[in-house]
Design an enzyme around this catalytic site. Structure first.
Site, PDB file in Angstrom:
ATOM      1  N   GLU A   1       0.826  -1.211   0.000  1.00  0.00           N
ATOM      2  CA  GLU A   1       0.000   0.000   0.000  1.00  0.00           C
ATOM      3  C   GLU A   1       0.860   1.261   0.000  1.00  0.00           C
ATOM      4  O   GLU A   1       0.492   2.274   0.589  1.00  0.00           O
ATOM      5  CB  GLU A   1      -0.937  -0.015   1.212  1.00  0.00           C
ATOM      6  CG  GLU A   1      -1.897  -1.189   1.183  1.00  0.00           C
ATOM      7  CD  GLU A   1      -2.764  -1.296   2.423  1.00  0.00           C
ATOM      8  OE1 GLU A   1      -2.843  -0.331   3.207  1.00  0.00           O
ATOM      9  OE2 GLU A   1      -3.378  -2.362   2.601  1.00  0.00           O
ATOM     10  N   CYS A   2       1.972   1.217  -0.661  1.00  0.00           N
ATOM     11  CA  CYS A   2       2.940   2.315  -0.706  1.00  0.00           C
ATOM     12  C   CYS A   2       2.806   3.078  -2.018  1.00  0.00           C
ATOM     13  O   CYS A   2       2.342   2.541  -3.020  1.00  0.00           O
ATOM     14  CB  CYS A   2       4.346   1.716  -0.589  1.00  0.00           C
ATOM     15  SG  CYS A   2       5.703   2.889  -0.672  1.00  0.00           S
ATOM     16  N   GLN A   3       3.247   4.326  -2.009  1.00  0.00           N
ATOM     17  CA  GLN A   3       3.210   5.119  -3.244  1.00  0.00           C
ATOM     18  C   GLN A   3       4.138   4.553  -4.317  1.00  0.00           C
ATOM     19  O   GLN A   3       4.037   4.897  -5.481  1.00  0.00           O
ATOM     20  CB  GLN A   3       3.585   6.571  -2.947  1.00  0.00           C
ATOM     21  CG  GLN A   3       5.041   6.753  -2.530  1.00  0.00           C
ATOM     22  CD  GLN A   3       5.410   8.189  -2.292  1.00  0.00           C
ATOM     23  OE1 GLN A   3       4.646   9.089  -2.589  1.00  0.00           O
ATOM     24  NE2 GLN A   3       6.599   8.421  -1.754  1.00  0.00           N
TER      25      GLN A   3
END
Length: 181
Positions: free
Chosen positions: A34-36
């Site tokens: 769920e990281c950029q």
């Protein structure tokens, strides 16, 4: 001590020796679902497809130490990455990469190559640096992993060649892989 002396765990609990990857070049990465930087799963898959027959392995280790960006277990992470990003390279059990519970493999990797200076030229780099400085200042000290998608390039003899920060261009990483292979 050699990289081949370390044990890693698959999401199903099976223990695997790094010896499995002897005579392979490796790109070892701490990841988060769920990281950029999740777009890098697809970029790494493209590298894997292009270079796996030349001896490249990509090893992904989910980590939840950076802003709770990988809250699920390794099995769920692996399933999610296969479904959402088409990942075919191995995804292992969730680990920690900093602090007292640092996985021994990542402790080894961190101490084999220096951290590159933290670039602050682009807006993304400045925002990431400011976020880390405000929320995780210890990660900017020494050889700590600074964020998700830090990558370590290892040659076919097991030597750690280079460390890439999350914002390093995939083109630069690909050039380093090509030179290695």
């Amino acid at each position: 001590m050699s990289i081949y002396n370390y044990l890693i765990k698959k999401p199903n609990g099976e223990i695997l020796s790094m010896e499995t990857y002897r005579d392979k070049a490796m790109l070892i990465v701490n990841t988060a679902s769920e990281c950029q930087f999740t777009y890098q799963y697809e970029d790494m898959q493209k590298l894997y497809e292009k270079y796996k027959t030349s001896g490249l392995e990509i090893l992904s280790f989910p980590c939840n130490q950076f802003g709770n960006q990988n809250p699920e277990d390794g099995q769920t992470s692996a399933s999610k990455c296969k479904l959402q990003f088409g990942v075919q390279y191995p995804i292992f059990e969730k680990i920690e990469v900093n602090g007292n519970a640092t996985h021994p493999l990542f402790n080894y990797l961190k101490h084999k190559v220096d951290c590159p200076p933290f670039a602050q030229q682009t807006m993304q780099q400045k925002m990431l640096f400011n976020h880390i400085q405000e929320n995780f200042p210890d990660y900017l000290i020494g050889r700590n992993i600074r964020w998700n998608f830090t990558k370590f390039l290892v040659d076919k003899k097991g030597k750690v060649i280079q460390r890439f920060e999350p914002d390093t261009s995939m083109l630069d990483i690909e050039l380093a892989i090509e030179q290695l292979l």
